[in-house]
Design an enzyme around this catalytic site. Sequence first.
Site, mmCIF file in Angstrom:
data_model
loop_
_atom_site.group_PDB
_atom_site.id
_atom_site.type_symbol
_atom_site.label_atom_id
_atom_site.label_comp_id
_atom_site.label_asym_id
_atom_site.label_seq_id
_atom_site.Cartn_x
_atom_site.Cartn_y
_atom_site.Cartn_z
ATOM 1 N N ARG A 174 0.669 -1.127 -0.188
ATOM 2 C CA ARG A 174 -0.103 0.057 -0.054
ATOM 3 C C ARG A 174 0.831 1.156 0.093
ATOM 4 O O ARG A 174 1.742 1.453 0.972
ATOM 5 C CB ARG A 174 -0.879 0.057 1.262
ATOM 6 C CG ARG A 174 -1.730 1.312 1.390
ATOM 7 C CD ARG A 174 -2.387 1.185 2.522
ATOM 8 N NE ARG A 174 -3.182 2.797 2.647
ATOM 9 C CZ ARG A 174 -3.403 3.353 3.745
ATOM 10 N NH1 ARG A 174 -2.468 2.847 4.908
ATOM 11 N NH2 ARG A 174 -3.706 4.584 3.675
ATOM 12 N N HIS B 257 -2.738 10.947 0.906
ATOM 13 C CA HIS B 257 -2.263 10.755 2.256
ATOM 14 C C HIS B 257 -1.582 12.062 2.646
ATOM 15 O O HIS B 257 -0.518 12.291 2.968
ATOM 16 C CB HIS B 257 -1.506 9.542 2.219
ATOM 17 C CG HIS B 257 -1.212 8.923 3.451
ATOM 18 N ND1 HIS B 257 -1.271 7.561 3.802
ATOM 19 C CD2 HIS B 257 -0.622 9.442 4.573
ATOM 20 C CE1 HIS B 257 -0.834 7.476 5.101
ATOM 21 N NE2 HIS B 257 -0.498 8.569 5.625
ATOM 22 N N GLU C 193 -7.076 8.291 6.314
ATOM 23 C CA GLU C 193 -7.392 9.110 7.671
ATOM 24 C C GLU C 193 -8.096 10.640 7.845
ATOM 25 O O GLU C 193 -7.248 11.305 8.167
ATOM 26 C CB GLU C 193 -6.438 8.998 8.566
ATOM 27 C CG GLU C 193 -5.656 7.535 8.931
ATOM 28 C CD GLU C 193 -4.724 7.499 9.965
ATOM 29 O OE1 GLU C 193 -4.315 8.564 10.392
ATOM 30 O OE2 GLU C 193 -4.289 6.633 10.372
ATOM 31 N N ASN D 77 -7.319 1.972 10.092
ATOM 32 C CA ASN D 77 -6.033 2.155 10.405
ATOM 33 C C ASN D 77 -6.178 2.171 11.811
ATOM 34 O O ASN D 77 -6.744 2.949 12.541
ATOM 35 C CB ASN D 77 -5.260 3.436 10.244
ATOM 36 C CG ASN D 77 -4.900 3.277 8.594
ATOM 37 O OD1 ASN D 77 -5.236 2.398 7.899
ATOM 38 N ND2 ASN D 77 -4.658 4.516 8.145
ATOM 39 N N TYR E 202 -4.331 1.521 16.088
ATOM 40 C CA TYR E 202 -3.051 1.499 16.587
ATOM 41 C C TYR E 202 -3.286 1.283 18.369
ATOM 42 O O TYR E 202 -2.204 0.579 18.799
ATOM 43 C CB TYR E 202 -2.063 2.570 16.659
ATOM 44 C CG TYR E 202 -1.555 2.722 15.109
ATOM 45 C CD1 TYR E 202 -0.152 2.219 15.065
ATOM 46 C CD2 TYR E 202 -2.306 3.337 13.973
ATOM 47 C CE1 TYR E 202 0.237 2.507 13.566
ATOM 48 C CE2 TYR E 202 -1.744 3.636 12.830
ATOM 49 C CZ TYR E 202 -0.551 2.926 12.502
ATOM 50 O OH TYR E 202 -0.145 3.114 11.234
ATOM 51 N N GLU F 105 -3.398 -0.277 8.070
ATOM 52 C CA GLU F 105 -2.495 -0.176 8.924
ATOM 53 C C GLU F 105 -2.483 -0.683 10.461
ATOM 54 O O GLU F 105 -3.488 -0.392 11.198
ATOM 55 C CB GLU F 105 -2.080 1.536 8.976
ATOM 56 C CG GLU F 105 -1.651 2.040 7.788
ATOM 57 C CD GLU F 105 -1.584 3.723 8.097
ATOM 58 O OE1 GLU F 105 -1.275 4.156 9.401
ATOM 59 O OE2 GLU F 105 -1.585 4.583 7.205
HETATM 60 C C1 NOJ Z 1 -1.170 6.845 10.547
HETATM 61 C C2 NOJ Z 1 -0.675 7.452 9.329
HETATM 62 O O1 NOJ Z 1 -1.507 6.989 8.122
HETATM 63 C C3 NOJ Z 1 0.776 7.316 8.979
HETATM 64 O O2 NOJ Z 1 0.957 8.397 7.821
HETATM 65 C C4 NOJ Z 1 1.467 7.114 10.158
HETATM 66 O O3 NOJ Z 1 2.591 7.345 9.951
HETATM 67 C C5 NOJ Z 1 1.045 6.321 10.961
HETATM 68 N N1 NOJ Z 1 -0.505 6.177 11.327
HETATM 69 C C6 NOJ Z 1 1.715 6.280 12.242
HETATM 70 O O4 NOJ Z 1 1.386 7.439 13.242
#
Ligand code: NOJ
Length: 452
Positions: A76, A120, A166, A294, A296, A358
């Site tokens: 991607r 992006h 995002e 995405n 985390y 992500e």
């Molecule tokens: C989200 C983003 O899409 C990416 O650009 C970023 O580096 C990562 N998360 C980590 O923060």
Amino acid sequence: MGERFPEDFVWGAATASYQIEGAVREGGRGLSIWDAMTQIPGKILNGDTGDVACDHYHRLEEDLDLMVELGLKAYRFSIAWPRIQPDGKGASNPQGVAFYNRLIDGLLKRGIEPWATLYHWDLPLALQTECDGWLNREIVEWFGIYARICFENFGDRVKKWITLNEPWCSSVLGHGIGLHAPGRVDCNEPYVVAHHLILSHAKAVEIYRNEFAAQNGQIGLVNNCDFRFPLTDSAADRAAAERSLEFFLAWFADPVWKGDYPAVMREILGDRLPVFTKAERAMVLGSSDFFGLNHYTTMLASEPEGAREDGEDQHVHLTVDSTWEKTQMDWGVVPAGCRELLKWIDARYDHPIIYITENGCALDEPDVQAALNDTARQEYHRSYLRECRNAIEQGVDLRGYFAWSLMDNFEWSFGYEYRFGLCRVEPETLERTPKASARWYREVIECNGENI
Ligand code: NOJ
């Protein structure tokens, strides 16, 4: 307990143009809002910029070979709008088109499926300075034109498209707290910008479906969301957790999957939240072939003690559990939150096809030794993937997973000190070396996740 990921599960890694390409003044590329942002003293840690980044623009072949070394099935990447249209409008730039053609052809030659993101975050600077960027309703048309250029030039080979990455970040970080380009600080702009982002996404999808149906691809939106566990089992805390997810994710996903903003946002924001016309609603509803996520981390949500303060629209108190392990970003490692978020999406949006576009972690890697021996990253991915598999077993239609990121890169306002890469990029020489996590990920892919 079933132990397997579906046979055709998509295993990939992700990057983004401004974070890796460099060569910002080459190949006819125009400037982007991030080129401007990185010039403002104090905005980026250590004064870092994307001028050189990973120099991917010049090291394309080497990076393609790196992907082969990792055994990636999919990659991607994002297309830099100012490489394609230097000022954001007008004719396409042949050198920019040629660069992405080389990338796409190089991927296909190596049996890696290209997943292209149209936006992006590197908005052509001229669109910002001359036209107010995402604040201007006309951007819907400009984005549509840019998207059409991409479908025309790359759509014969790219079959997986992501419109926006995002949009929450573009809205809140870009126009609410000013952490991201264009660095604006305002309490109403995020809602206007979000509205135009959603319409732009839908416009690109409309063009793709109307004019490029013969290309037979899929197109969708990628949202980011952290999960929220309620701090206690009280009704108020449970409502706070739900409200927080609605302000974070449903803000962008509800219009696309349900046809309007969440009711709780309308109740709280009233006229500050834009309204979709009937025609806009029809364009937006159903405009994603899959749910890109995405993800985390997770936080604990609770009802705040005092009354709502100005600018605090959702009115949720967020904390973390002190026992959670933290990454370099100070984000808690909470794999169960990933599973619960997948289930939340599955339930709220009626069982969509989901791709995790992500997931990954930044780690403190003070020297080469520590970086190459990144067992904590391996454990992070392993624990999140286990919960992905649990979610699948519980009925979630998760079809793929992209690690963030292929290599260490420019982490926006955190510069180069925060490293998410499966591969190390040596700061001085830019030499690439797969870390332990990369070698482990290769094995994961090889056995379709049976070893996690
Ligand atoms: C989200 C983003 O899409 C990416 O650009 C970023 O580096 C990562 N998360 C980590 O923060």
